[in-house]
Design an enzyme around this catalytic site. Structure first.
Site, PDB file in Angstrom:
ATOM      1  N   ASP A   1       0.849  -1.191   0.000  1.00 49.24           N
ATOM      2  CA  ASP A   1       0.000   0.000   0.000  1.00 49.24           C
ATOM      3  C   ASP A   1       0.885   1.242   0.000  1.00 49.24           C
ATOM      4  O   ASP A   1       1.383   1.669   1.033  1.00 49.24           O
ATOM      5  CB  ASP A   1      -0.921  -0.008   1.218  1.00 49.24           C
ATOM      6  CG  ASP A   1      -1.939   1.125   1.183  1.00 49.24           C
ATOM      7  OD1 ASP A   1      -1.764   2.068   0.386  1.00 49.24           O
ATOM      8  OD2 ASP A   1      -2.904   1.075   1.956  1.00 49.24           O
TER       9      ASP A   1
ATOM     10  N   HIS B   1       0.284   7.997   3.792  1.00 46.10           N
ATOM     11  CA  HIS B   1       0.953   7.265   4.862  1.00 46.10           C
ATOM     12  C   HIS B   1       2.440   7.593   4.983  1.00 46.10           C
ATOM     13  O   HIS B   1       3.095   7.089   5.896  1.00 46.10           O
ATOM     14  CB  HIS B   1       0.790   5.762   4.632  1.00 46.10           C
ATOM     15  CG  HIS B   1      -0.640   5.339   4.504  1.00 46.10           C
ATOM     16  ND1 HIS B   1      -1.556   5.486   5.521  1.00 46.10           N
ATOM     17  CD2 HIS B   1      -1.313   4.781   3.461  1.00 46.10           C
ATOM     18  CE1 HIS B   1      -2.732   5.040   5.109  1.00 46.10           C
ATOM     19  NE2 HIS B   1      -2.618   4.611   3.872  1.00 46.10           N
TER      20      HIS B   1
END
Length: 265
Positions: free
Chosen positions: A172, A177
């Protein structure tokens, strides 16, 4: 350009994901498996955590974002369902099909429901799109309230400040993030932890709480209710009744995983 109201039913194609023992072990470590969890971190008798399937299916979420109907960097993972059809192989390839099952108009936001199917597992990703509702679409189904199961077991897990940087290596690569500017544009003080990382941590802990092996997970359904920041302390709580497992996770007073349901073999 494809618009949101045109997405429902879109075929996202076929994808083959290949992984080896190193990738499976990396995933286990990223969701908190310990050195003593030999069959999760040692290739000799390796068992793959079923929640790794959710990471393998993210190609479909990325494919949906590339259609141009919304900015994927402004999207959030809202909920996750998973059904495991059999033990995950320690290494190999899994062929998956992806499709956009539905698009829901929530008024001030929209939700895109993406399904991934394979012989190994089926996964459903609900992607929340703030500010993109109001296009006159179907609001979506509502879940009738269930008789709650008392959550009687609690476990505390302290996340590493660097956990998001590690977990993104499982597949991911969403910039929210890792990139402070993207995180700030999304309204966060700093990059947030992957919702699927929080879920992987919780699923592994819940298995231990109810006396099951985490690799024996066969199904789960949970809402990703609020973001976790790397370094946060997560408290995972669970309870069982008549073989049904319920769970949630919180950081302080904030529930970050809600309405969790799990089933084990």
């Amino acid at each position: 350009m494809t618009t949101l109201d045109q997405l429902a039913g879109t075929d996202l194609g076929i994808h083959v994901a290949s992984y080896d023992e190193t990738a499976a072990i990396l995933y286990a470590l990223a969701v908190g498996a310990a050195t003593t969890d030999l069959d999760l971190v040692y290739e000799r008798d390796l068992r793959v955590l079923p929640t790794y399937a959710c990471a393998l299916g993210l190609w479909a979420v990325e494919a949906a974002g590339r259609l141009g109907a919304y900015d994927p960097t402004r999207s959030l993972h809202a909920s996750q369902r998973l059904v495991v059809h059999g033990p995950m192989p320690a290494s190999g390839s899994i062929e998956m099909a992806g499709r956009i099952a539905a698009v829901y108009d929530k008024g001030k936001a929209a939700v895109v429901e993406i399904e991934v199917t394979s012989t190994a597992f089926s996964a459903t990703y609900n992607i929340f799109l703030p500010g993109l509702g109001g296009f006159g679409g179907e609001r979506g189904p509502s879940t009738p309230p269930a008789d709650p199961i008392e959550l009687v077991e609690e476990t505390t897990f302290v996340t590493s400040p660097d956990l998001a940087a590690l977990y993104r290596l499982t597949g991911d690569r969403h910039p929210v993030h890792i990139d402070p500017d993207v995180a700030a544009a999304g309204g966060f003080d700093r990059p947030i932890l992957h919702g699927l990382c929080t879920l992987g941590i919780a699923a592994r802990i819940v298995a231990d709480q109810v006396g099951e092996h985490p690799a024996d997970l066969t199904a789960l359904d949970v809402r990703l209710a609020a973001p976790v920041l790397p370094g946060d302390t997560i408290v995972v709580a669970s309870g069982t009744r008549d073989g049904h497992v319920a769970f949630e996770a919180r950081v302080g007073d904030t529930v970050v995983l809600s309405g969790g349901k799990a089933r084990f073999a």
